[in-house]
Design a protein around this motif. Structure first.
Motif, PDB file in Angstrom:
ATOM      1  N   ASP A 205     -88.178  -8.197  -8.165  1.00 19.87           N
ATOM      2  CA  ASP A 205     -88.236  -9.185  -7.081  1.00 19.87           C
ATOM      3  C   ASP A 205     -88.597 -10.560  -7.610  1.00 19.87           C
ATOM      4  OD1 ASP A 205     -87.832  -6.995  -5.616  1.00 19.87           O
ATOM      5  OD2 ASP A 205     -89.816  -6.973  -4.641  1.00 19.87           O
ATOM      6  N   ALA A 208     -85.940 -12.145  -9.786  1.00 19.02           N
ATOM      7  CA  ALA A 208     -84.821 -12.620  -8.988  1.00 19.02           C
ATOM      8  C   ALA A 208     -84.919 -14.107  -8.657  1.00 19.02           C
ATOM      9  CB  ALA A 208     -84.715 -11.809  -7.699  1.00 19.02           C
ATOM     10  N   PHE A 209     -86.097 -14.681  -8.811  1.00 25.65           N
ATOM     11  CA  PHE A 209     -86.249 -16.116  -8.554  1.00 25.65           C
ATOM     12  C   PHE A 209     -85.597 -16.955  -9.649  1.00 25.65           C
ATOM     13  CE2 PHE A 209     -89.642 -14.601  -5.785  1.00 25.65           C
ATOM     14  CZ  PHE A 209     -89.558 -15.468  -4.706  1.00 25.65           C
ATOM     15  N   LYS A 211     -82.811 -17.991 -12.816  1.00 22.17           N
ATOM     16  CA  LYS A 211     -81.371 -18.184 -12.810  1.00 22.17           C
ATOM     17  C   LYS A 211     -80.692 -17.372 -13.900  1.00 22.17           C
ATOM     18  CE  LYS A 211     -81.882 -23.078 -11.581  1.00 22.17           C
ATOM     19  NZ  LYS A 211     -81.798 -24.355 -12.319  1.00 22.17           N
ATOM     20  N   ILE A 227     -78.075 -14.988 -13.206  1.00 25.64           N
ATOM     21  CA  ILE A 227     -78.290 -14.320 -11.931  1.00 25.64           C
ATOM     22  C   ILE A 227     -77.463 -15.063 -10.890  1.00 25.64           C
ATOM     23  CG2 ILE A 227     -79.961 -13.806 -10.130  1.00 25.64           C
ATOM     24  CD1 ILE A 227     -82.063 -13.593 -12.354  1.00 25.64           C
ATOM     25  N   ILE A 228     -76.594 -14.324 -10.248  1.00 29.53           N
ATOM     26  CA  ILE A 228     -75.778 -14.949  -9.211  1.00 29.53           C
ATOM     27  C   ILE A 228     -76.453 -14.715  -7.865  1.00 29.53           C
ATOM     28  CG2 ILE A 228     -73.499 -14.930  -8.100  1.00 29.53           C
ATOM     29  CD1 ILE A 228     -73.092 -13.519 -11.270  1.00 29.53           C
ATOM     30  N   LYS A 229     -76.770 -15.820  -7.215  1.00 27.96           N
ATOM     31  CA  LYS A 229     -77.502 -15.707  -5.944  1.00 27.96           C
ATOM     32  C   LYS A 229     -76.556 -15.431  -4.799  1.00 27.96           C
ATOM     33  CE  LYS A 229     -81.398 -17.180  -7.814  1.00 27.96           C
ATOM     34  NZ  LYS A 229     -82.648 -17.906  -7.781  1.00 27.96           N
TER      35      LYS A 229
END
Lengths: 229, 403
Positions: A205, A208-209, A211, A227-229
């Motif tokens: 989690d 996930a903040f 990039k 990381i693709i948001k």
């Protein structure tokens, strides 16, 4: 453009009695200025060792590490200390604030060890505390502050010398979910203002903040992707 | 880090553990205070001796038989007998001399009045009273005529009066020394003690009486001269030397068979022992200062261990080895110097107590105060260095993880 962090074939071996631990076995990674990277891995994966090398707290056994254009191999302890002081801001899981010392004095600390032109410590520390939203609690001792507030003080201390790199080692490990999100939001803001952030965590989690996500296992990088948001 | 910041940090950390810091400083406090007080007592004793010698008169020369005793050598009075009454007569011719008296010593048990008393019998001439600046309280001094006749007369001191003639006038009474009956013709005025000697415990006899009737010798033990003034002392001493060498027929280059000493020689000799004593006391007190330093080292080592995490944090934010070293070094210096200052202030009070309450004469020697303060700083550096270096050499990673 030259990357802010460039690690090439970094190895690090620890000897604990008879046991030899290959903490890092040939790590290659480059991190550009302005990136927000999360390093994940299980305990013993080597992520802490990587953190120590990047943070100039430890020197690799072999390989090359260039931080902001400076090769750290061969630097003496004082050279490493200077890099930690000017290039890196640390945020630790346990806040690592000086006890019985006010928030303001804690934030001033890195400036005391800074060589070069003297600046107004108090003003710089105040402005850093305002940036992390603690303008009202400058004179509080760490034990008078909540966990989230203590971590904000630590972040203010990390940015007070205006280093290009913020190294955060499990910064939310001791915080509840809500406070964790607030602290992570601070990192996002810092990243937006141009700071490079390297975050070590084992919580997806929190990672996930970021990039970009680097996963480690047994002293090696097993995946490195955006990381693709 | 700037020195002012370092001192502030050190002060904070010392104040954080008030009781512990005070106990740590106690070693230095006691050390510095005892050095200052001990040296003060020693110096006080020296000054007292000096005052007492001065009280004996600063214009006195003492001539003894034998060559000039070497410093620290054992003196054997009377071993070589060279001075005679004839010498005394010759010395009288020297100008600027106020009085000359031979002294011939005999100890004896004085029997008379209400009992008997062991005392010192001094064979002298009437001039002796002038030399010593003594006065008669009662009766008369014996005369030159009585000297020539080796008369059996005596002048006694107050202590002898007290021991033998408590309650009535001794003048005119008779005493015996050995088997010789002696008539008391005078009593000396009370003088009190000087350098532990009871000056009133004395029986003065004509010098001839002692030499002929008691010791059976033609030599005197010493000759005392008083010059007309202090300024004349050197001149008189030189002339006395000349007169006696001529009298003893010593050819030039031959060592004198007598020695003349003035008050400053005596002072030198008398204060020598007490100076050694002072140094010894100071050295013992100095050792306690070192013990205090060990206490500081001990606490600093504990402090370094306790603050390992703090050291780790400081290193993480950029403290160099030198910064950490200085931080702990300054802390131990502040501990020991503040302890030193407290000790110095306390010593002022202690010296007062010694003087006014205990009755031990002691003086404040500013040089000692300065020295012991400096020394306490040196102790701080010396005993703080090892713990400080230990702190500075910590591995930042291990220090940060230290629980």
């Amino acid at each position: 453009m030259e990357p802010l962090i460039k690690l090439s074939s970094i190895t690090k071996t620890y000897h604990m009695g008879d046991v030899t631990v290959n903490a890092l076995r040939g790590v290659d990674v480059s991190i550009d200025e302005g990136e927000f990277v999360a390093v994940m891995g299980a305990s013993g994966s080597g992520k802490s060792s990587l953190m120590n090398v990047i943070g100039c707290l430890d020197v690799p056994d072999s390989g090359s590490y260039v931080l902001d254009g400076r090769e750290i191999r061969g630097l003496r302890r004082s050279g490493l200390a200077e890099l930690r002081n000017t290039k890196i801001g640390f945020v630790f899981q346990n806040f690592s604030l000086l006890a019985r010392t006010t928030a303001l004095e804690n934030v001033e600390l890195p400036m005391h060890y800074r060589h070069g032109p003297k600046v107004d410590y108090r003003a710089a520390a105040k402005s850093a505390l305002v940036k992390v939203g603690l303008g009202q609690r400058m004179d509080h001792m760490p034990n008078q502050l909540s966990g989230g507030q203590q971590q904000r003080v630590a972040i203010a201390r990390a940015i007070v010398n205006d280093p290009p790199l913020i190294l955060a080692d499990e910064p939310t490990g001791a915080l509840d979910t809500h406070t964790s999100d607030e602290v992570m939001q601070l990192f996002i803001d810092l990243n937006k203002s141009g700071k490079t952030i390297v975050l070590v965590t084992h919580e997806p989690d929190i990672a996930a903040f970021a990039k970009r996500l680097i996963k480690m296992r047994d002293g090696e990088i097993i995946s490195d992707e955006a990381i693709i948001k | 880090m700037r020195v002012s910041g370092l001192i502030k940090t050190a002060g904070k950390s010392i104040l954080r553990n008030r009781v512990r810091s005070l106990l740590t400083m106690l070693g230095i406090i006691i050390g510095v205070a005892s050095v200052i007080v001990m040296v003060g007592i020693g110096e006080g004793a020296q000054q007292q001796i000096r005052r007492q010698i001065e009280a004996m008169g600063t214009n006195i020369l003492t001539i003894r038989p034998g060559p000039v005793p070497t410093r620290g050598g054992v003196r054997m009075p009377g071993l070589r007998r060279t001075l005679t009454l004839d010498d005394v007569e010759r010395l009288r011719s020297i100008p600027d001399i106020l009085a000359v008296s031979p002294v011939s010593r005999a100890s004896g048990r004085v029997v008379g009045g209400s009992g008997n008393w062991q005392t010192t019998a001094l064979g002298v001439t009437p001039d002796y009273l002038i030399v010593r600046d003594w006065e008669l309280e009662d009766g008369v001094m014996f005369t030159e005529q009585e000297i020539r006749g080796a008369a059996k007369v005596a002048v006694i001191g107050r202590t002898v009066v007290k021991e033998l003639f408590a309650g009535y006038d001794p003048v005119g009474a008779s005493i015996r020394i050995g088997t010789m009956p002696i008539k008391i013709i005078g009593v000396l005025r009370e003088r009190g003690e000087n350098m532990g000697d009871d000056q009133d415990d004395v029986v003065l006899l004509p010098v001839t009486t002692v030499m002929q009737r008691m010791s059976g010798t033609r030599f005197v033990d010493q000759i005392m001269i008083s010059a007309v003034s202090m300024e004349a002392i050197a001149e008189v001493q030189a002339e006395a030397e000349e007169v006696l060498r001529a009298s003893h027929r010593l050819s030039p280059g031959v060592e004198s068979d007598f020695n003349i000493r003035n008050q400053s020689d005596m002072m030198e000799r008398a204060t020598e022992t007490s100076r050694t004593m002072t140094m010894l006391l100071g050295a013992i007190a100095g050792i306690s200062l070192i013990v205090g330093g060990i206490g500081i080292m001990n606490i600093m080592l504990v402090s370094v261990t306790e603050r390992t995490r703090e050291i780790g944090i400081r290193m993480a934010v950029g403290a160099r080895e030198g910064d950490i070293l200085m931080q702990f070094l300054i802390e131990s210096i502040v501990l020991s110097v503040v302890g030193g200052i407290i000790g110095a202030v306390m010593s002022l009070g202690l010296i007062w107590v010694m003087n006014d309450i205990v009755g031990l004469p002691s003086v404040l020697v500013p040089a000692t105060m300065l020295m012991s303060l400096l020394f306490s700083g040196v102790v701080g550096v010396f005993f703080g260095f090892y713990p400080a270096r230990k702190a500075a050499r910590l591995n930042p990673i291990q220090a940060l993880r230290f629980e």
